[in-house]
Write a protein that holds these residues in place. Structure first.
Motif, PDB file in Angstrom:
ATOM      1  N   HIS A   1      -4.767   6.383   8.991  1.00 40.99           N
ATOM      2  CA  HIS A   1      -5.600   7.139   8.057  1.00 40.99           C
ATOM      3  C   HIS A   1      -7.016   7.364   8.587  1.00 40.99           C
ATOM      4  O   HIS A   1      -7.609   8.415   8.379  1.00 40.99           O
ATOM      5  N   THR A   2      -7.564   6.355   9.285  1.00 41.26           N
ATOM      6  CA  THR A   2      -8.949   6.461   9.746  1.00 41.26           C
ATOM      7  C   THR A   2      -9.055   7.045  11.151  1.00 41.26           C
ATOM      8  O   THR A   2     -10.132   7.457  11.573  1.00 41.26           O
TER       9      THR A   2
ATOM     10  N   SER B   1       0.854  -1.180   0.000  1.00 33.93           N
ATOM     11  CA  SER B   1       0.000   0.000   0.000  1.00 33.93           C
ATOM     12  C   SER B   1       0.895   1.237   0.000  1.00 33.93           C
ATOM     13  O   SER B   1       1.740   1.404   0.893  1.00 33.93           O
TER      14      SER B   1
ATOM     15  N   SER C   1       3.603  10.832   7.149  1.00 38.12           N
ATOM     16  CA  SER C   1       2.804  11.935   6.613  1.00 38.12           C
ATOM     17  C   SER C   1       2.039  11.477   5.391  1.00 38.12           C
ATOM     18  O   SER C   1       2.523  10.641   4.610  1.00 38.12           O
ATOM     19  N   HIS C   2       0.851  12.034   5.223  1.00 37.24           N
ATOM     20  CA  HIS C   2       0.035  11.677   4.074  1.00 37.24           C
ATOM     21  C   HIS C   2       0.542  12.405   2.837  1.00 37.24           C
ATOM     22  O   HIS C   2       0.922  13.570   2.895  1.00 37.24           O
TER      23      HIS C   2
ATOM     24  N   ASP D   1       2.225   7.365   1.175  1.00 36.39           N
ATOM     25  CA  ASP D   1       2.644   8.155   2.331  1.00 36.39           C
ATOM     26  C   ASP D   1       4.166   8.292   2.336  1.00 36.39           C
ATOM     27  O   ASP D   1       4.879   7.555   1.637  1.00 36.39           O
TER      28      ASP D   1
ATOM     29  N   LEU E   1      -1.228   1.311   9.108  1.00 35.25           N
ATOM     30  CA  LEU E   1      -1.422   2.353   8.112  1.00 35.25           C
ATOM     31  C   LEU E   1      -2.895   2.746   8.030  1.00 35.25           C
ATOM     32  O   LEU E   1      -3.232   3.937   7.932  1.00 35.25           O
ATOM     33  N   GLU E   2      -3.785   1.750   8.069  1.00 36.55           N
ATOM     34  CA  GLU E   2      -5.216   2.054   8.010  1.00 36.55           C
ATOM     35  C   GLU E   2      -5.677   2.787   9.274  1.00 36.55           C
ATOM     36  O   GLU E   2      -6.479   3.718   9.209  1.00 36.55           O
TER      37      GLU E   2
ATOM     38  N   ASN F   1      -0.158  17.240   6.669  1.00 38.94           N
ATOM     39  CA  ASN F   1      -1.096  16.249   7.192  1.00 38.94           C
ATOM     40  C   ASN F   1      -0.308  15.097   7.792  1.00 38.94           C
ATOM     41  O   ASN F   1      -0.125  14.043   7.182  1.00 38.94           O
TER      42      ASN F   1
ATOM     43  N   HIS G   1       0.380  12.168  10.652  1.00 39.46           N
ATOM     44  CA  HIS G   1      -0.407  11.274  11.500  1.00 39.46           C
ATOM     45  C   HIS G   1       0.232  11.225  12.894  1.00 39.46           C
ATOM     46  O   HIS G   1       0.793  10.198  13.313  1.00 39.46           O
TER      47      HIS G   1
END
Length: 443
Positions: free
Chosen positions: A209-210, A101, A165-166, A104, A205-206, A174, A176
């Motif tokens: 993000h969430t 995935s 970072s995103h 980032d 990672l999920e 952005n 995390h």
């Protein structure tokens, strides 16, 4: 007889002959080194990833899919849904699967979400597996494994926490911050893009993000961990040594248990490589979800063709250096011609014709080049053997036998041919001097 005379003549001009010999030896060695590195770099480049049979992603072009998945360059393709991943995993031809995935970064370095299967199955070079310089693979959902270059440049060690970072920009607004990842391992230097990547778990990672810390998968993992702890508590007084081993065994995080909604790319290893083309066709013709499967070896070879002009330029420059050295050889022979007037006169007196003198000069030049070529072959072979571990660990250049192939033989033959042509100039001068000496003797 002429060879003996040529050797004795070179001995009388020992200092000049040795300097010329060194000049030609260095030039030929340089040309052979460039040729070996050129061919070996091409081979190593096409084996940047050597244990993967197919790379599957969304349709975006062969090179784009290769660059984003293997070299962490460019923009990642859109995601592949989990149902497609499950279908690939259940395929009878597939032995293992590595999900990736992308999207980032961490301080300019690409972040790759994956599972522990990446460290188990990904290979490079001569089918070499990834090894840890320190620590281990993922041990918990918020674990991260970093490449050797990142650890060196940023001064990280096992146990440090990092924030991802995103987005793919070098600067991101952005971050995390609520989900710091703990470094569980540092991959040993490979000389591949792995050295410049940050690997995190798909689950972590999920969650980053969430913003969720309690996904069903993590709860399941927590229940398993609690169960394991209870089991360990029951036996801690009875079998203390067995308890320690059991704790270590259950400390490994099962990153494959988490099922993401989608991933960017999937790397496949097949049970039989001969089925790669067949499976590639099936995936590319799939109507359930548009997918694209590429053969890494063929894609890397295509990419190398784009960069092929660089190797031609290096080879051309080295060739010019050798030509300059051979011109120096001709200059040396011409410069010593005045000193050899007496020698030529003596040879003419004992019956040597002008053509014999021409052959003598050419034999001298060829002897110097042949000895230089032999010294160069030995020097280059020894140098490459000594540098082999260093080249593989720092630059990912894996030297494979034989070092000297058909191209090396062609290079040596071309150099001998050029020596013959270049030596014609002093040889013709000796021929004319022999004619002049003969005419003076007759008059």
């Amino acid at each position: 007889m002429l060879s003996t005379i040529a050797i004795e003549s070179l001995k009388r001009r020992k200092t000049t002959a040795i300097l010329t010999l060194l000049s030609i030896t260095i030039s030929i060695s340089l040309l052979l080194c460039v040729d070996i590195i050129r061919t070996q770099v091409k081979t190593s480049f096409t084996r940047t990833v050597s244990g993967v049979d197919l790379i599957v992603g969304a349709p975006s072009g062969q090179l784009n899919l290769l660059l984003s998945s293997v070299f962490n360059i460019g923009t990642p393709t859109k995601g592949i849904e989990y149902k497609s991943i499950a279908a690939l995993q259940s395929n009878k031809q597939v032995s293992w699967l590595i999900p990736l995935s992308l999207g980032d970064t961490h301080r300019g370095f690409r972040v790759v979400g994956t599972t522990n299967s990446f460290f188990d199955h990904f290979k490079y070079g001569d089918m070499q597996s990834l090894e840890m310089a320190a620590g281990s693979a993922f041990t918990q959902p918020l674990s991260t494994v970093i490449g050797a270059d990142i650890a060196k440049s940023l001064g990280y060690k096992v146990g440090d926490k990092i924030i991802i970072s995103h987005g793919l920009g070098s600067v991101s607004f952005n971050n995390h911050d609520d989900h710091p990842f703990t470094i569980s391992g540092i991959v040993k230097k490979t000389g591949t893009p792995v050295d410049k990547a940050v690997y995190v778990t798909l689950q972590g990672l999920e969650e980053a993000h969430t913003g969720s810390k309690h996904s069903p998968s993590s709860m399941l993992g927590r229940k398993s961990a609690d169960k394991a702890n209870e089991h360990e508590h029951e036996h801690e007084h009875e079998h203390e040594h067995e308890h320690d081993e059991h704790t270590k065994e259950h400390a490994v995080y099962n990153s494959e248990a988490f099922t993401p909604e989608s991933v960017s790319v999937v790397m496949l290893g097949l049970k039989h490589r001969v089925t790669a083309l067949q499976l590639q066709y099936q995936i590319n013709q799939s109507k359930k979800e548009p997918l694209m499967a590429i053969l890494p070896g063929m894609a890397l070879a295509e990419l190398w063709q784009i960069m092929g002009n660089v190797e031609s330029l290096l080879l051309g420059l080295s060739g010019l250096i050798v030509i300059c050295a051979l011109i120096g050889l001709a200059t040396m022979l011409l410069a010593t011609m005045r000193e050899r007037y007496q020698e030529i006169a003596v040879l003419r007196t004992i019956g040597a014709g002008p053509f014999t003198l021409l052959l003598l000069i050419q034999i001298e030049a060829m002897l110097l080049t042949i000895v230089s070529a032999a010294l160069s072959l030995g020097l280059v072979a020894g140098l490459m053997s000594a540098l082999k571990p260093w080249l593989s660990s720092n630059y990912g250049l894996f030297l494979s036998s034989p070092l000297f192939g058909q191209s090396s033989v062609i290079i040596i033959l071309l150099i001998l041919g050029c020596t013959y042509l270049v030596s014609l100039f002093p040889a013709v001068a000796a021929y004319r001097r022999g004619l002049h000496a003969g005419l003076n003797a007759n008059s």
